[in-house]
Design an enzyme around this catalytic site. Structure first.
Site, mmCIF file in Angstrom:
data_model
loop_
_atom_site.group_PDB
_atom_site.id
_atom_site.type_symbol
_atom_site.label_atom_id
_atom_site.label_comp_id
_atom_site.label_asym_id
_atom_site.label_seq_id
_atom_site.Cartn_x
_atom_site.Cartn_y
_atom_site.Cartn_z
ATOM 1 N N CYS A 150 -4.604 -0.913 8.467
ATOM 2 C CA CYS A 150 -3.536 0.052 8.186
ATOM 3 C C CYS A 150 -3.311 0.999 9.364
ATOM 4 O O CYS A 150 -2.264 1.617 9.475
ATOM 5 C CB CYS A 150 -3.879 0.844 6.929
ATOM 6 S SG CYS A 150 -5.499 1.611 7.028
ATOM 7 N N GLU A 193 6.372 -2.151 7.163
ATOM 8 C CA GLU A 193 5.027 -2.581 7.546
ATOM 9 C C GLU A 193 4.946 -4.117 7.511
ATOM 10 O O GLU A 193 5.374 -4.729 6.535
ATOM 11 C CB GLU A 193 4.031 -1.992 6.544
ATOM 12 C CG GLU A 193 2.602 -2.227 6.928
ATOM 13 C CD GLU A 193 1.630 -1.671 5.887
ATOM 14 O OE1 GLU A 193 1.919 -1.794 4.687
ATOM 15 O OE2 GLU A 193 0.593 -1.134 6.291
ATOM 16 N N GLY A 197 -6.412 -4.662 -12.471
ATOM 17 C CA GLY A 197 -6.091 -3.339 -11.915
ATOM 18 C C GLY A 197 -5.305 -2.508 -12.910
ATOM 19 O O GLY A 197 -5.587 -1.318 -13.121
ATOM 20 N N GLU A 243 -4.277 5.976 -0.648
ATOM 21 C CA GLU A 243 -4.240 5.654 0.787
ATOM 22 C C GLU A 243 -3.340 4.442 0.935
ATOM 23 O O GLU A 243 -3.731 3.345 0.524
ATOM 24 C CB GLU A 243 -5.650 5.328 1.298
ATOM 25 C CG GLU A 243 -6.637 6.465 1.198
ATOM 26 C CD GLU A 243 -6.260 7.652 2.058
ATOM 27 O OE1 GLU A 243 -5.538 7.467 3.054
ATOM 28 O OE2 GLU A 243 -6.663 8.770 1.713
ATOM 29 N N GLY A 266 -4.386 -7.719 -9.522
ATOM 30 C CA GLY A 266 -3.897 -6.347 -9.706
ATOM 31 C C GLY A 266 -3.182 -6.118 -11.022
ATOM 32 O O GLY A 266 -3.559 -5.244 -11.806
ATOM 33 N N PRO A 267 -2.120 -6.910 -11.290
ATOM 34 C CA PRO A 267 -1.340 -6.640 -12.501
ATOM 35 C C PRO A 267 -2.124 -6.829 -13.809
ATOM 36 O O PRO A 267 -1.685 -6.366 -14.854
ATOM 37 C CB PRO A 267 -0.197 -7.661 -12.392
ATOM 38 C CG PRO A 267 -0.082 -7.937 -10.930
ATOM 39 C CD PRO A 267 -1.476 -7.871 -10.400
ATOM 40 N N LYS A 274 -12.686 -2.294 -8.499
ATOM 41 C CA LYS A 274 -12.075 -3.616 -8.372
ATOM 42 C C LYS A 274 -11.716 -3.885 -6.913
ATOM 43 O O LYS A 274 -10.906 -3.173 -6.331
ATOM 44 C CB LYS A 274 -10.798 -3.704 -9.213
ATOM 45 C CG LYS A 274 -10.258 -5.130 -9.268
ATOM 46 C CD LYS A 274 -8.853 -5.213 -9.814
ATOM 47 C CE LYS A 274 -7.804 -5.244 -8.741
ATOM 48 N NZ LYS A 274 -7.882 -6.379 -7.813
HETATM 49 P P1 NDP Z 1 -1.937 -4.168 -2.645
HETATM 50 O O1 NDP Z 1 -1.259 -2.883 -2.940
HETATM 51 O O2 NDP Z 1 -1.240 -5.426 -2.967
HETATM 52 O O3 NDP Z 1 -3.332 -4.247 -3.391
HETATM 53 C C1 NDP Z 1 -4.349 -3.272 -3.257
HETATM 54 C C2 NDP Z 1 -5.248 -3.345 -4.472
HETATM 55 O O4 NDP Z 1 -4.511 -2.946 -5.618
HETATM 56 C C3 NDP Z 1 -5.766 -4.741 -4.762
HETATM 57 O O5 NDP Z 1 -7.070 -4.656 -5.291
HETATM 58 C C4 NDP Z 1 -4.775 -5.210 -5.805
HETATM 59 O O6 NDP Z 1 -5.297 -6.250 -6.573
HETATM 60 C C5 NDP Z 1 -4.594 -3.938 -6.609
HETATM 61 N N1 NDP Z 1 -3.413 -3.907 -7.447
HETATM 62 C C6 NDP Z 1 -2.251 -4.588 -7.320
HETATM 63 N N2 NDP Z 1 -1.411 -4.294 -8.356
HETATM 64 C C7 NDP Z 1 -2.052 -3.383 -9.144
HETATM 65 C C8 NDP Z 1 -1.733 -2.696 -10.348
HETATM 66 N N3 NDP Z 1 -0.583 -2.877 -11.010
HETATM 67 N N4 NDP Z 1 -2.630 -1.830 -10.862
HETATM 68 C C9 NDP Z 1 -3.803 -1.621 -10.240
HETATM 69 N N5 NDP Z 1 -4.188 -2.274 -9.122
HETATM 70 C C10 NDP Z 1 -3.323 -3.135 -8.560
HETATM 71 O O7 NDP Z 1 -2.341 -4.082 -1.114
HETATM 72 P P2 NDP Z 1 -2.989 -5.226 -0.249
HETATM 73 O O8 NDP Z 1 -4.261 -5.695 -0.876
HETATM 74 O O9 NDP Z 1 -1.908 -6.219 0.069
HETATM 75 O O10 NDP Z 1 -3.422 -4.426 1.061
HETATM 76 C C11 NDP Z 1 -2.569 -4.212 2.110
HETATM 77 C C12 NDP Z 1 -1.985 -2.815 2.048
HETATM 78 O O11 NDP Z 1 -3.012 -1.860 2.023
HETATM 79 C C13 NDP Z 1 -1.154 -2.492 3.263
HETATM 80 O O12 NDP Z 1 0.034 -1.853 2.866
HETATM 81 C C14 NDP Z 1 -2.019 -1.524 4.040
HETATM 82 O O13 NDP Z 1 -1.313 -0.648 4.856
HETATM 83 C C15 NDP Z 1 -2.718 -0.810 2.941
HETATM 84 N N6 NDP Z 1 -3.931 -0.189 3.454
HETATM 85 C C16 NDP Z 1 -3.963 1.176 3.572
HETATM 86 C C17 NDP Z 1 -5.082 1.795 4.108
HETATM 87 C C18 NDP Z 1 -5.156 3.286 4.215
HETATM 88 O O14 NDP Z 1 -6.246 3.790 4.365
HETATM 89 N N7 NDP Z 1 -4.062 4.011 4.124
HETATM 90 C C19 NDP Z 1 -6.246 1.010 4.579
HETATM 91 C C20 NDP Z 1 -6.105 -0.403 4.381
HETATM 92 C C21 NDP Z 1 -4.973 -0.971 3.839
HETATM 93 P P3 NDP Z 1 -5.032 -7.809 -6.149
HETATM 94 O O15 NDP Z 1 -5.134 -7.915 -4.669
HETATM 95 O O16 NDP Z 1 -6.126 -8.484 -6.843
HETATM 96 O O17 NDP Z 1 -3.675 -8.116 -6.647
#
Ligand code: NDP
Length: 499
Positions: A302, A403, A230, A268, A226-227, A193
């Protein structure tokens, strides 16, 4: 043989993006592009102009079940397919990504807001991910351990079965492929996803996979938020491992849901990375790279160095020069080649970043540059923010600790090596750090004491795909990259034979 017969959306992506009527993004289940079962769709926005360009399914449990059923049927075939065949298919996906770099970069930029020139580099790196793990499929092997003369052990690494890959919106195809490619190379079937905020290149990847001859059901790409989507993936009993990149609070929720089901987890998560600049650095090289590590991709990486610590005796020199460079960065239309900073990914994130800037001022921060939204002629409804540099903040305030994930950095002087290390480590995060000094002994010494999973010395974002990638503390659990990812996506079985 007729080539590229399945690439209908990729070939006409420019026309689709320019048309005034939003098109429909589809799921990829059992080798086919399909609508979601509930016919519920979400709006997808182009951040550069704030307009809806497409709708994507908000897939539910039924769709996840269809994907799991398809993957279950595909597992025996994919698991047993010779490594060379896996190599050929994954390599073909890489080739097609390269061939359609222009189209995919346009799609990525229109969906995410990043400059097209940057999107082109990232799409190239997505192809490299597939190429790298195509070769890993050929080279990954089991281990043997001889017990003197009494016995021999061999340790088989076999695919887990069905795994879930969930990725964020900042580097959409790059991070999506960074998970999917090793999962497939290790012989798993995948339910993936992308972020609902940036679904387009993952959708186009579906067409590429069909064209490349990936057997049906091996990879299933579901769109939705996500909610809903995901959550259905992380809760599904038959999905035995979750590889997740995203925010720390989402990671915590995923761990709490998946751990009681004994799923394997790779997380990550967020970062608040220190960039430590000693007075004895190569100043020009450092300035050039620090501008990049602060603001590349609108600061939505990130690994960006959002906390800049500068040795006191060059602080004023650094400040003057850095601000001068930052003021020259062009914020604007992502389609223009001179643009260095494009649009912020969504209205919600744009408002979050602006609120963070206001909070920094309330915390006593002095805005040295930027700090405001930027109006772009002809793109007045897009979400643009000036690159922002703030000084004068305590190390433990929220601006320095939380962040922001946007074009905002803080600069803070430090007294000496010990002070720099203390300030850098005063964080719940531990993803990446950068150190600038020409004194290599000091560089190694400081690197040894910084609590981060990744350290760059006199460079930033220099990536070798073989190296372990990931963070300490609240930045995550586990490592991706190279054999680490192949190990994550396999289950070990030891066989001991008495001689
Ligand atoms: P989110 O945590 O909001 O979302 C990441 C993914 O998880 C999206 O596909 C999201 O779906 C999904 N998601 C959200 N809620 C759920 C759930 N309950 N169950 C399963 N999946 C879920 O992060 P962001 O997309 O806002 O990305 C930014 C963040 O990612 C920053 O904190 C950044 O630091 C981190 N990041 C870390 C990296 C690393 O390698 N450590 C690299 C790049 C980013 P949807 O968006 O559709 O809600």
């Amino acid at each position: 043989m007729q080539k590229n017969i399945h690439l209908n959306y990729i070939k006409k992506i420019q026309t689709l993006l320019q048309s005034n009527s939003p098109f429909l993004i589809q799921n990829y289940i059992n080798g086919e592009l399909t609508a979601s079962s509930n016919e519920e769709y979400l709006d997808n926005f182009n951040p550069s102009n704030g307009l809806i360009y497409s709708h994507c399914p908000n897939s539910n449990q039924t769709d996840v079940q269809l994907a799991v059923d398809a993957a279950t049927s595909a597992c025996p075939l994919w698991k047993n397919l010779p490594a060379e065949n896996k190599f050929i298919i994954l390599n073909r996906i890489a080739e097609l990504i390269d061939i359609y770099n222009d189209e995919l970069a346009l799609a990525e930029s229109s969906d995410q807001g990043k400059p097209i020139w940057l999107a082109k580099n990232e799409i190239k790196r997505a192809a490299q991910n597939f190429r790298f793990y195509a070769t890993a499929a050929m080279q990954f092997s089991s281990e043997a351990h001889i017990m003197e003369e009494s016995a021999i052990n061999y340790t088989i690494r076999q695919p887990i079965g069905i795994v879930g890959c969930i990725s964020p919106w900042n580097l959409p195809l790059y991070l999506f492929s960074w998970k999917i490619a090793p999962a497939l190379a290790a012989g798993n079937c995948v339910i993936a996803k992308p972020s609902e905020i940036t679904p387009l290149t993952a959708f186009l990847l579906s067409e590429i996979c069909i064209e490349a001859g990936l057997p049906k059901g091996v990879l299933n790409i579901l769109h939705g938020n996500g909610p809903v989507t995901g959550q259905a993936i992380i809760e599904h009993q038959q999905i035995k491992a979750i590889s997740f990149t995203g925010g720390t609070s989402t990671g915590k929720h995923i761990a709490a849901t998946a751990a009681p089901m004994f799923k394997k987890l790779s997380l990550e998560l967020g970062g608040k990375n220190p960039n430590i600049i000693f007075a004895d650095c190569d100043f020009e090289k450092m300035i050039k790279t620090t501008v990049n590590s602060s603001f590349l991709n609108q600061g939505e990486i990130c690994l960006c160095g959002s906390r800049i610590y500068v040795e006191k005796r060059i602080y004023d020199k650094f400040k003057t020069r850095f601000i001068d460079e930052v003021n020259q960065l062009k914020v604007g239309n992502p389609a223009e080649s001179e643009t260095k900073i494009g649009a912020i990914v969504s209205k919600q994130h744009y408002e979050k970043v602006l609120n963070c800037i206001a909070r920094a001022e309330a915390e006593g921060g002095n805005i040295l540059s930027g700090g405001k939204p930027k109006n772009i002629l002809g793109l007045e409804n897009g979400w643009y923010i000036e690159p922002t540099v703030i000084e004068g903040l305590q190390n433990n305030c929220l601006t320095q600790q939380e962040e922001i994930f946007g074009p905002v950095v803080t600069i803070t002087p430090f007294e000496n090596e010990a002070d720099a290390i203390e300030k850098a480590n005063e964080s719940i995060y531990g993803l990446a750090a950068t150190i600038w000094t020409e004194n290599l002994t000091k560089a190694h010494r400081v690197a040894g004491q910084i609590n981060s999973g990744i350290i760059w010395i006199n460079c930033w974002l220099l990536r070798d795909l073989r190296t372990p990638f990931g963070g300490m503390k609240n930045s995550g659990v586990g490592r991706e990259g190279g054999w680490e990812a192949m190990r994550f996506f396999t289950e070990q079985k030891n066989v001991c034979i008495k001689l």
